[in-house]
Enzyme design. Structure first.
Site, PDB file in Angstrom:
ATOM      1  N   HIS A   1       0.864  -1.186   0.000  1.00  0.00           N
ATOM      2  CA  HIS A   1       0.000   0.000   0.000  1.00  0.00           C
ATOM      3  C   HIS A   1       0.902   1.237   0.000  1.00  0.00           C
ATOM      4  O   HIS A   1       2.012   1.204   0.560  1.00  0.00           O
ATOM      5  CB  HIS A   1      -0.848  -0.045   1.273  1.00  0.00           C
ATOM      6  CG  HIS A   1      -1.937   0.964   1.354  1.00  0.00           C
ATOM      7  ND1 HIS A   1      -1.714   2.273   1.712  1.00  0.00           N
ATOM      8  CD2 HIS A   1      -3.272   0.863   1.140  1.00  0.00           C
ATOM      9  CE1 HIS A   1      -2.866   2.930   1.721  1.00  0.00           C
ATOM     10  NE2 HIS A   1      -3.832   2.096   1.371  1.00  0.00           N
TER      11      HIS A   1
ATOM     12  N   ASP B   1       2.670  -4.542   8.006  1.00  0.00           N
ATOM     13  CA  ASP B   1       1.467  -3.741   7.842  1.00  0.00           C
ATOM     14  C   ASP B   1       0.291  -4.706   8.003  1.00  0.00           C
ATOM     15  O   ASP B   1      -0.018  -5.484   7.112  1.00  0.00           O
ATOM     16  CB  ASP B   1       1.497  -3.094   6.451  1.00  0.00           C
ATOM     17  CG  ASP B   1       0.196  -2.393   6.119  1.00  0.00           C
ATOM     18  OD1 ASP B   1      -0.761  -2.487   6.902  1.00  0.00           O
ATOM     19  OD2 ASP B   1       0.138  -1.765   5.048  1.00  0.00           O
TER      20      ASP B   1
ATOM     21  N   LYS C   1     -10.749  -0.722  10.157  1.00  0.00           N
ATOM     22  CA  LYS C   1     -10.859  -1.956   9.365  1.00  0.00           C
ATOM     23  C   LYS C   1     -11.175  -3.141  10.266  1.00  0.00           C
ATOM     24  O   LYS C   1     -11.468  -4.225   9.805  1.00  0.00           O
ATOM     25  CB  LYS C   1      -9.574  -2.200   8.589  1.00  0.00           C
ATOM     26  CG  LYS C   1      -9.293  -1.073   7.587  1.00  0.00           C
ATOM     27  CD  LYS C   1      -8.084  -1.322   6.758  1.00  0.00           C
ATOM     28  CE  LYS C   1      -7.588  -0.072   6.078  1.00  0.00           C
ATOM     29  NZ  LYS C   1      -8.109   0.094   4.721  1.00  0.00           N
TER      30      LYS C   1
ATOM     31  N   CYS D   1      -4.675   2.341  -3.797  1.00  0.00           N
ATOM     32  CA  CYS D   1      -3.442   2.877  -3.184  1.00  0.00           C
ATOM     33  C   CYS D   1      -2.286   1.898  -3.328  1.00  0.00           C
ATOM     34  O   CYS D   1      -1.481   1.730  -2.393  1.00  0.00           O
ATOM     35  CB  CYS D   1      -3.647   3.238  -1.712  1.00  0.00           C
ATOM     36  SG  CYS D   1      -4.874   4.506  -1.464  1.00  0.00           S
TER      37      CYS D   1
ATOM     38  N   GLN E   1      -4.963  -5.346   6.839  1.00  0.00           N
ATOM     39  CA  GLN E   1      -5.931  -6.308   6.317  1.00  0.00           C
ATOM     40  C   GLN E   1      -5.872  -7.638   7.058  1.00  0.00           C
ATOM     41  O   GLN E   1      -6.767  -8.470   6.903  1.00  0.00           O
ATOM     42  CB  GLN E   1      -5.696  -6.546   4.814  1.00  0.00           C
ATOM     43  CG  GLN E   1      -5.814  -5.294   3.966  1.00  0.00           C
ATOM     44  CD  GLN E   1      -7.213  -4.681   4.025  1.00  0.00           C
ATOM     45  OE1 GLN E   1      -8.199  -5.350   4.381  1.00  0.00           O
ATOM     46  NE2 GLN E   1      -7.320  -3.412   3.677  1.00  0.00           N
TER      47      GLN E   1
HETATM   48  N1  PMP Z   1      -2.057  -0.717   4.523  1.00  0.00           N
HETATM   49  C1  PMP Z   1      -3.021  -1.459   3.980  1.00  0.00           C
HETATM   50  C2  PMP Z   1      -2.694  -2.867   3.555  1.00  0.00           C
HETATM   51  C3  PMP Z   1      -4.300  -0.939   3.820  1.00  0.00           C
HETATM   52  O1  PMP Z   1      -5.270  -1.692   3.280  1.00  0.00           O
HETATM   53  C4  PMP Z   1      -4.565   0.380   4.248  1.00  0.00           C
HETATM   54  C5  PMP Z   1      -5.933   1.007   4.059  1.00  0.00           C
HETATM   55  N2  PMP Z   1      -6.461   0.838   2.770  1.00  0.00           N
HETATM   56  C6  PMP Z   1      -3.528   1.117   4.820  1.00  0.00           C
HETATM   57  C7  PMP Z   1      -2.291   0.534   4.952  1.00  0.00           C
HETATM   58  C8  PMP Z   1      -3.734   2.512   5.315  1.00  0.00           C
HETATM   59  O2  PMP Z   1      -4.646   2.532   6.353  1.00  0.00           O
HETATM   60  P1  PMP Z   1      -5.249   3.916   6.898  1.00  0.00           P
HETATM   61  O3  PMP Z   1      -5.681   4.675   5.693  1.00  0.00           O
HETATM   62  O4  PMP Z   1      -6.373   3.496   7.767  1.00  0.00           O
HETATM   63  O5  PMP Z   1      -4.145   4.586   7.641  1.00  0.00           O
END
Ligand code: PMP
Length: 400
Positions: free
Chosen positions: A118, A195, A221, A358, A198
């Site tokens: 991401h 990270d 999430k 993203c 998910q």
């Molecule tokens: N890492 C992953 C794998 C994600 O799916 C996301 C959210 N789409 C993020 C980081 C970023 O999370 P946040 O926008 O809640 O900070």
């Protein structure tokens, strides 16, 4: 294993009271009523600030906030003094970059990321790289979309100080073999950051058993509120990290000549924290634990398998990623932009995500500008899958 908890989630109905087939849980999860109620109570009858007031309401709120830290720590197998509350995973990764990274990374060092990360696990490191001058290496993927740890093994050298990888991909749903990744990183003396955005809502996580050094995730999430997330780090690493944002609550003593800082994790929580959100996140942890992550994982795996099976039956659909993903299916329909598919599905009360998620380097790797993504939660069911497949069929007919 089937979980039937739809009725717990007020967000799963349309304004007209019809079923809303919400398949964008990887972006953000719907909230169970008990989390909504906990947030309302913390912001209503229980509300006061934390860590400062001498009056009893504030003392109680402080107990609630610190109990939330304990609950979140327990949820991922950590200790309470290893948890720093952040706004989310993005802020947690930035925190690691600008504290641990700024202190430990030097020109000539290397870090290893993967092609499926991401943007929040790419861009903070690039910004820091441009300041410090270390190198970023990118671990390739296997043909089916897993982080290629054989390649990582070949790439890692003693110059590598950090390996930062998604535990579960937000696009492909692929699940990392964390223990192997930890072994590879530690073998060259690098730290491992995971990270867990998910992963935390989808697979059981025990940071101690995984042997990672940093673990980050977002509360929204995990069926909790937005504006709250966590950084877990091994205590000796956290203790050695310099402060980041300065302000109230993170200090020991302030004078104009010199300021001394509070111990970790308070040192990293400048300002009035997200009190309500932390307390509601702890309730979300209770809710998810009450169902059990093994059960949630099995439930979502069944829905993923049914979706992949149905999509495979359509000769104009490409399904990305490995077979056994955690709750996420990315796909493309020949000749139809994912945004058009998403718009037609919306007419059928089916909500999917269409875009680059993203993860633009991963889109480049897949050779597409965007994918359609259906992502499940503990509340998803066979009706949602059926509605998705019906909607895709209708789209295929519209586009001929
Ligand atoms: N890492 C992953 C794998 C994600 O799916 C996301 C959210 N789409 C993020 C980081 C970023 O999370 P946040 O926008 O809640 O900070």
């Amino acid at each position: 294993m089937t979980i039937t908890r739809k009725a717990d989630f007020p967000g799963l109905l349309t304004a007209e009271g019809k079923a809303w087939h919400y398949l964008d849980t990887a972006a953000t999860a719907q909230k169970p009523q008990i989390v909504v109620d906990a947030a309302a109570k913390a912001m209503g009858a229980d509300y006061a600030t934390v860590h400062r007031g001498v009056y009893s309401r504030s003392a109680e709120m402080t107990l609630g906030y610190e109990a939330a830290r304990r609950r979140v720590a327990e949820f991922i197998g950590g200790q309470e003094d290893e948890i720093t509350f952040t706004r989310g995973a993005t802020e947690a990764i930035n925190l690691v970059a600008y504290t641990w990274g700024a202190q430990e990374l030097k020109a000539g060092d290397r870090i290893l990321l993967s092609r499926l990360e991401h943007h929040s696990n790419i861009v903070p490191w690039q910004i820091l790289r441009d300041q410090i001058g270390f190198e970023i290496d990118v671990c390739p993927l296997t043909v089916d979309g897993q982080i290629d740890l054989d390649a990582a093994e070949q790439m890692l050298t003693p110059q590598h100080k950090l390996v930062a990888l998604a535990h579960v991909s937000n696009v492909l749903g692929s699940v990392l073999d964390v223990k192997r990744a930890a072994g590879l990183a530690h073998c060259v003396g690098a730290k491992l950051l995971l990270d867990g955005c998910q992963a935390v809502p989808r697979v059981p996580v025990d940071v101690a058993a995984l042997d990672c050094d940093f673990y980050v995730f977002s509360g929204h999430k995990l069926y909790g509120p937005t504006g709250i997330g966590a950084l877990w780090a091994k205590k000796p690493i956290l203790d050695a990290m310099p402060p980041w944002q300065g302000g109230g609550s993170m200090i020991d003593r302030v004078t104009f000549e010199k300021t001394t800082y509070a111990p970790a994790p308070q040192r990293f929580e400048a300002g009035t924290p997200a009190i309500v959100e932390a307390i509601a996140l702890a309730v979300a942890c209770d809710y998810v634990s009450g169902i059990g992550l093994e059960a949630i994982h099995a439930h979502e795996a069944r829905l993923v398998a049914a979706t992949r099976e149905a999509l495979r039956g359509m000769n104009d659909v490409t399904v990305f990623g490995p077979e056994d993903t955690a709750g996420i299916v990315s796909f493309a329909l020949d000749g139809v932009h994912p945004h058009d598919l998403g718009t037609i599905l919306d007419e059928e009360n089916v909500a999917i995500r269409a875009g680059h998620h993203c993860a633009q380097p991963l889109m480049d790797h897949l050779g597409v500008p965007a994918t359609a993504r259906a992502s499940f939660g503990l509340y998803s069911d066979d009706d949602d899958v059926a509605a998705l497949i019906r909607g895709i069929d209708r789209t295929r007919r519209i586009f001929g």
